[in-house]
Motif scaffolding. Structure first.
Motif, PDB file in Angstrom:
ATOM      1  N   GLY A 183       0.802  -1.208   0.000  1.00  0.00           N
ATOM      2  CA  GLY A 183       0.000   0.000   0.000  1.00  0.00           C
ATOM      3  C   GLY A 183       0.840   1.266   0.000  1.00  0.00           C
ATOM      4  O   GLY A 183       2.066   1.250  -0.182  1.00  0.00           O
ATOM      5  N   VAL A 184       0.169   2.408   0.218  1.00  0.00           N
ATOM      6  CA  VAL A 184       0.811   3.712   0.123  1.00  0.00           C
ATOM      7  C   VAL A 184       1.916   3.870   1.157  1.00  0.00           C
ATOM      8  O   VAL A 184       2.973   4.445   0.866  1.00  0.00           O
ATOM      9  CB  VAL A 184      -0.237   4.837   0.280  1.00  0.00           C
ATOM     10  N   ASN A 185       1.704   3.383   2.376  1.00  0.00           N
ATOM     11  CA  ASN A 185       2.747   3.528   3.399  1.00  0.00           C
ATOM     12  C   ASN A 185       4.014   2.769   3.013  1.00  0.00           C
ATOM     13  O   ASN A 185       5.122   3.203   3.312  1.00  0.00           O
ATOM     14  CB  ASN A 185       2.231   3.048   4.755  1.00  0.00           C
ATOM     15  N   VAL A 186       3.856   1.636   2.355  1.00  0.00           N
ATOM     16  CA  VAL A 186       5.031   0.895   1.884  1.00  0.00           C
ATOM     17  C   VAL A 186       5.741   1.691   0.796  1.00  0.00           C
ATOM     18  O   VAL A 186       6.975   1.823   0.809  1.00  0.00           O
ATOM     19  CB  VAL A 186       4.640  -0.503   1.364  1.00  0.00           C
ATOM     20  N   THR A 187       4.969   2.239  -0.149  1.00  0.00           N
ATOM     21  CA  THR A 187       5.565   3.078  -1.194  1.00  0.00           C
ATOM     22  C   THR A 187       6.333   4.241  -0.571  1.00  0.00           C
ATOM     23  O   THR A 187       7.440   4.585  -0.993  1.00  0.00           O
ATOM     24  CB  THR A 187       4.476   3.617  -2.137  1.00  0.00           C
ATOM     25  N   THR A 188       5.738   4.861   0.448  1.00  0.00           N
ATOM     26  CA  THR A 188       6.383   5.976   1.138  1.00  0.00           C
ATOM     27  C   THR A 188       7.704   5.543   1.757  1.00  0.00           C
ATOM     28  O   THR A 188       8.731   6.224   1.621  1.00  0.00           O
ATOM     29  CB  THR A 188       5.439   6.520   2.227  1.00  0.00           C
ATOM     30  N   ALA A 189       7.688   4.411   2.460  1.00  0.00           N
ATOM     31  CA  ALA A 189       8.910   3.918   3.086  1.00  0.00           C
ATOM     32  C   ALA A 189       9.979   3.619   2.033  1.00  0.00           C
ATOM     33  O   ALA A 189      11.167   3.885   2.243  1.00  0.00           O
ATOM     34  CB  ALA A 189       8.603   2.673   3.912  1.00  0.00           C
ATOM     35  N   GLN A 190       9.551   3.067   0.908  1.00  0.00           N
ATOM     36  CA  GLN A 190      10.514   2.753  -0.154  1.00  0.00           C
ATOM     37  C   GLN A 190      11.156   4.013  -0.717  1.00  0.00           C
ATOM     38  O   GLN A 190      12.365   4.052  -0.965  1.00  0.00           O
ATOM     39  CB  GLN A 190       9.806   1.947  -1.254  1.00  0.00           C
ATOM     40  N   HIS A 191      10.362   5.061  -0.909  1.00  0.00           N
ATOM     41  CA  HIS A 191      10.931   6.328  -1.363  1.00  0.00           C
ATOM     42  C   HIS A 191      11.909   6.891  -0.326  1.00  0.00           C
ATOM     43  O   HIS A 191      12.966   7.422  -0.672  1.00  0.00           O
ATOM     44  CB  HIS A 191       9.817   7.346  -1.627  1.00  0.00           C
ATOM     45  N   LEU A 192      11.552   6.803   0.952  1.00  0.00           N
ATOM     46  CA  LEU A 192      12.415   7.332   2.007  1.00  0.00           C
ATOM     47  C   LEU A 192      13.704   6.528   2.125  1.00  0.00           C
ATOM     48  O   LEU A 192      14.775   7.085   2.394  1.00  0.00           O
ATOM     49  CB  LEU A 192      11.664   7.344   3.341  1.00  0.00           C
ATOM     50  N   LEU A 193      13.615   5.215   1.936  1.00  0.00           N
ATOM     51  CA  LEU A 193      14.827   4.402   1.929  1.00  0.00           C
ATOM     52  C   LEU A 193      15.734   4.810   0.768  1.00  0.00           C
ATOM     53  O   LEU A 193      16.960   4.899   0.919  1.00  0.00           O
ATOM     54  CB  LEU A 193      14.463   2.914   1.825  1.00  0.00           C
ATOM     55  N   ALA A 194      15.132   5.066  -0.394  1.00  0.00           N
ATOM     56  CA  ALA A 194      15.916   5.517  -1.539  1.00  0.00           C
ATOM     57  C   ALA A 194      16.569   6.862  -1.249  1.00  0.00           C
ATOM     58  O   ALA A 194      17.722   7.106  -1.633  1.00  0.00           O
ATOM     59  CB  ALA A 194      15.027   5.599  -2.783  1.00  0.00           C
ATOM     60  N   ALA A 195      15.833   7.744  -0.556  1.00  0.00           N
ATOM     61  CA  ALA A 195      16.390   9.053  -0.199  1.00  0.00           C
ATOM     62  C   ALA A 195      17.593   8.915   0.724  1.00  0.00           C
ATOM     63  O   ALA A 195      18.480   9.775   0.735  1.00  0.00           O
ATOM     64  CB  ALA A 195      15.316   9.910   0.470  1.00  0.00           C
ATOM     65  N   ALA A 196      17.615   7.828   1.496  1.00  0.00           N
ATOM     66  CA  ALA A 196      18.722   7.588   2.415  1.00  0.00           C
ATOM     67  C   ALA A 196      19.854   6.798   1.764  1.00  0.00           C
ATOM     68  O   ALA A 196      20.814   6.405   2.433  1.00  0.00           O
ATOM     69  CB  ALA A 196      18.216   6.845   3.651  1.00  0.00           C
ATOM     70  N   GLY A 197      19.726   6.543   0.459  1.00  0.00           N
ATOM     71  CA  GLY A 197      20.788   5.866  -0.258  1.00  0.00           C
ATOM     72  C   GLY A 197      20.673   4.362  -0.325  1.00  0.00           C
ATOM     73  O   GLY A 197      21.634   3.680  -0.690  1.00  0.00           O
ATOM     74  N   HIS A 198      19.492   3.815   0.009  1.00  0.00           N
ATOM     75  CA  HIS A 198      19.290   2.365  -0.023  1.00  0.00           C
ATOM     76  C   HIS A 198      18.311   2.046  -1.145  1.00  0.00           C
ATOM     77  O   HIS A 198      17.099   2.219  -1.001  1.00  0.00           O
ATOM     78  CB  HIS A 198      18.778   1.864   1.325  1.00  0.00           C
ATOM     79  N   SER A 199      18.820   1.591  -2.246  1.00  0.00           N
ATOM     80  CA  SER A 199      18.027   1.411  -3.452  1.00  0.00           C
ATOM     81  C   SER A 199      16.938   0.360  -3.283  1.00  0.00           C
ATOM     82  O   SER A 199      17.197  -0.759  -2.824  1.00  0.00           O
ATOM     83  CB  SER A 199      18.939   1.007  -4.617  1.00  0.00           C
ATOM     84  N   THR A 200      15.708   0.725  -3.635  1.00  0.00           N
ATOM     85  CA  THR A 200      14.592  -0.209  -3.663  1.00  0.00           C
ATOM     86  C   THR A 200      13.516   0.366  -4.569  1.00  0.00           C
ATOM     87  O   THR A 200      13.377   1.580  -4.690  1.00  0.00           O
ATOM     88  CB  THR A 200      14.013  -0.450  -2.252  1.00  0.00           C
ATOM     89  N   THR A 201      12.782  -0.483  -5.238  1.00  0.00           N
ATOM     90  CA  THR A 201      11.738  -0.040  -6.159  1.00  0.00           C
ATOM     91  C   THR A 201      10.483   0.347  -5.381  1.00  0.00           C
ATOM     92  O   THR A 201      10.016  -0.424  -4.538  1.00  0.00           O
ATOM     93  CB  THR A 201      11.399  -1.153  -7.158  1.00  0.00           C
ATOM     94  N   ALA A 202       9.933   1.526  -5.677  1.00  0.00           N
ATOM     95  CA  ALA A 202       8.730   1.996  -4.987  1.00  0.00           C
ATOM     96  C   ALA A 202       7.496   1.381  -5.624  1.00  0.00           C
ATOM     97  O   ALA A 202       6.750   2.038  -6.351  1.00  0.00           O
ATOM     98  CB  ALA A 202       8.672   3.514  -5.024  1.00  0.00           C
ATOM     99  N   ASP A 203       7.274   0.095  -5.323  1.00  0.00           N
ATOM    100  CA  ASP A 203       6.150  -0.621  -5.926  1.00  0.00           C
ATOM    101  C   ASP A 203       5.012  -0.898  -4.952  1.00  0.00           C
ATOM    102  O   ASP A 203       4.019  -1.509  -5.311  1.00  0.00           O
ATOM    103  CB  ASP A 203       6.629  -1.930  -6.545  1.00  0.00           C
ATOM    104  N   GLY A 204       5.149  -0.456  -3.704  1.00  0.00           N
ATOM    105  CA  GLY A 204       4.081  -0.660  -2.723  1.00  0.00           C
ATOM    106  C   GLY A 204       4.006  -2.048  -2.154  1.00  0.00           C
ATOM    107  O   GLY A 204       3.083  -2.365  -1.407  1.00  0.00           O
ATOM    108  N   ILE A 205       4.983  -2.924  -2.456  1.00  0.00           N
ATOM    109  CA  ILE A 205       5.011  -4.288  -1.938  1.00  0.00           C
ATOM    110  C   ILE A 205       6.252  -4.470  -1.072  1.00  0.00           C
ATOM    111  O   ILE A 205       7.372  -4.225  -1.523  1.00  0.00           O
ATOM    112  CB  ILE A 205       5.039  -5.334  -3.070  1.00  0.00           C
ATOM    113  N   TYR A 206       6.064  -4.892   0.160  1.00  0.00           N
ATOM    114  CA  TYR A 206       7.182  -5.073   1.084  1.00  0.00           C
ATOM    115  C   TYR A 206       7.762  -6.472   0.872  1.00  0.00           C
ATOM    116  O   TYR A 206       7.430  -7.421   1.565  1.00  0.00           O
ATOM    117  CB  TYR A 206       6.718  -4.903   2.530  1.00  0.00           C
ATOM    118  N   GLY A 207       8.644  -6.563  -0.127  1.00  0.00           N
ATOM    119  CA  GLY A 207       9.276  -7.828  -0.452  1.00  0.00           C
ATOM    120  C   GLY A 207      10.686  -7.920   0.083  1.00  0.00           C
ATOM    121  O   GLY A 207      11.138  -7.069   0.868  1.00  0.00           O
TER     122      GLY A 207
END
Length: 534
Positions: free
Chosen positions: A266-290
């Motif tokens: 969901g949206v909160n997962v997408t948000t976390a993924q964007h924030l992780l990317a902002a911190a330099g930890h690459s992950t796709t913002a797809d809304g799935i916590y894989g």
């Protein structure tokens, strides 16, 4: 913190010299209840607090691997409503130390540390399972559980148990329980209270499992506390007071945050993924916590000296969020825009904090009692992430008929209102059916996924049949990157049908619109979803 526990319970149950008090449950002023996923949800916590209930225990874990799916949400909800709360662990097979470690991790991830205002001591539930003692249970194993939990949270845990369990499962050896307050069940009517365990009487009495509590549907386990409300509040790190429950709702610095872990979406997962990317930890913002998101979260936690369990709880959220404002850009801005779009704002998730994003932030702040400065800082982040996103997206003021055609501009306006970006490449939406656009918007709402349109009414598609791209019935969606979320949702929720040629096919309905999903694998490459909306 152990001193605090002694003050709260010592005169009641810790000395071992108490006398039985044959009062009925109605004689005690501090009353509460306990919950798990077995209770009907949602629960109206504020209604229970208004009715005079002051405390609640939530099932968090069982054994060495089970987590109650309702725990984190229930703990957050009851705490916000002003109820004193604590997690409990149902003791099952596995060593006491391993069960304690599992319990501690889960409780911490939900924001429980045993020390915040309103938090009661943690609980271990010792009872038979289908009439049998838990495998390997003993006084020594229970002692290990209590010692590890005590060390983690700084207070003596409460023990839920009965004389029957102590006599048969612990063989009468209850020395491990000597410093723990007792919570005991006994459901007979009248003033008959639970039998003592090791010569010690109860501090909390579960007197019925068929009780009724405002805000909860169905039968509820109801409890009373033997001491005064002032004593109970002191035990929960609260100042004395005559009002029910706990302190005022927590401020964002101590606020509860949602827990994200493997399987979340969901949206909160997408948000976390964007924030992780902002911190330099690459992950796709797809809304799935894989696995990729879990690994990125664990790496982030290690870099910030947090427990690297890959679960995003309060401590990780507080480190992840970063203040963004007009002129900011990058993945952290995308995270904020994804949240604002989830509340129905017509903004693009493009990573550029411009006037539209600022205006959406100000509107959100005004509607949630925050300082309306358009700056997304900790308080606004907490409200955004914890708030209830809109169940639906804004529809056009005058929707076109099902078979009506839209211009490119009309189609883009409707997609933008739903938080769907403009199609990529040379994709055209000129002449697309209104029903097709309504269908893809419904797909976004149902799946919670980011939608990327890669094909529309432009030339180059097959024109065979009435339900073609050229006639506005079909859209192509991306399967790679963020498209993996759509792929997972279709394959796990829709009805699989006979293949179309060599391509797999699924069927379903979206708000009354029939959808055919074909996983199209062209010979010349470019795998995508070919979706027909009828």
């Amino acid at each position: 913190m152990a001193v605090v526990a002694a003050v709260g319970f010592g005169v009641i149950s810790a000395s071992g010299s108490e006398r039985a008090q044959a009062a009925s449950p109605a004689a005690y002023s501090a009353k509460g209840f306990d919950t798990s996923h077995h209770n009907a949800h949602p629960i109206q916590w504020s209604a229970a607090a208004r009715a005079g209930y002051s405390f609640v225990f939530h099932k968090a874990t069982q054994g060495t691997g089970y987590r109650d799916p309702k725990f984190a949400g229930d703990f957050a909800g009851s705490s916000r409503a002003g109820l004193m709360a604590a997690p409990y662990h149902f003791y099952d097979s596995g060593s006491g130390s391993a069960q304690a470690a599992h319990f501690i991790r889960t409780a911490r991830a939900a924001g429980y540390d045993g020390k915040r205002p309103g938090q009661l001591p943690p609980v271990v539930d010792l009872e038979k399972i289908r009439g049998r003692c838990p495998a390997g249970v003993s006084n020594a194993q229970v002692s290990d559980f209590l010692a590890k939990t005590r060390q983690a949270f700084g207070v003596n845990p409460i023990v839920y148990t009965s004389k029957d369990f102590a006599d048969t499962c612990l063989r009468g050896n209850v020395s491990a329980l000597a410093n723990s307050p007792l919570w005991q069940p006994r459901y007979q009517s009248g003033a008959t209270e639970p039998a003592p365990v090791g010569g010690r009487y109860w501090s909390i009495w579960q007197y019925t499992e068929t009780g009724s509590v405002p805000g909860l549907r169905g039968n509820v386990d109801v409890n009373v506390y033997k001491g005064t409300l002032t004593q109970l509040r002191r035990l929960a790190h609260l100042a004395p007071g005559s009002g029910a429950g706990t302190a005022k709702p927590a401020t964002p610095s101590t606020a509860l945050w949602p827990v994200l872990k493997s399987g979340s979406r969901g949206v909160n997962v997408t948000t976390a993924q964007h924030l992780l990317a902002a911190a330099g930890h690459s992950t796709t913002a797809d809304g799935i916590y894989g696995p990729a998101t879990r690994n990125a979260a664990a790496a982030f936690q290690r870099s910030h000296r947090l427990t690297a369990d890959g679960v995003i709880g309060p401590n990780t959220w507080n480190k992840l969020i970063r203040t963004v404002r007009s002129g900011s850009s990058g993945s952290a801005v995308k995270a904020a825009q994804a949240q604002l779009a989830g509340y129905g704002n017509r903004i693009a998730v493009d990573g550029a904090f411009g006037p539209a994003t600022r205006n959406a932030a100000i509107a959100f702040q005004r509607s949630h009692g925050l300082s309306a400065d358009g700056v997304i800082g900790p308080k606004t982040w907490n409200k955004l992430i914890n708030g209830a996103k809109k169940a639906t997206w804004p529809a056009p003021a005058k929707p076109a008929p099902a078979n009506g055609k839209l211009t490119q501009r009309q189609a883009l306006a409707q997609l933008g209102a739903a938080g769907i970006k403009a199609p990529v490449g040379r994709t055209s939406l000129e002449g697309v059916r209104a029903r097709t656009i309504q269908g893809v918007i419904a797909l976004k709402k149902k799946s919670g996924c980011t939608i990327t349109i890669t094909g529309g009414t432009e030339s180059g598609h097959s024109t065979r049949g009435n339900y073609s791209h050229a006639n506005g019935y079909k859209l192509d969606l991306r399967t790679r990157d963020e498209g993996r979320c759509v792929t997972n949702w279709i394959k796990t929720t829709q009805r699989k049908g006979a293949p179309r040629g060599n391509d797999a096919r699924w069927h379903g309905t979206l708000n009354g619109i029939t959808a055919e999903y074909v996983y199209e694998i062209p010979r010349n490459g470019g795998t995508h979803w070919d979706i027909t909306f009828i």
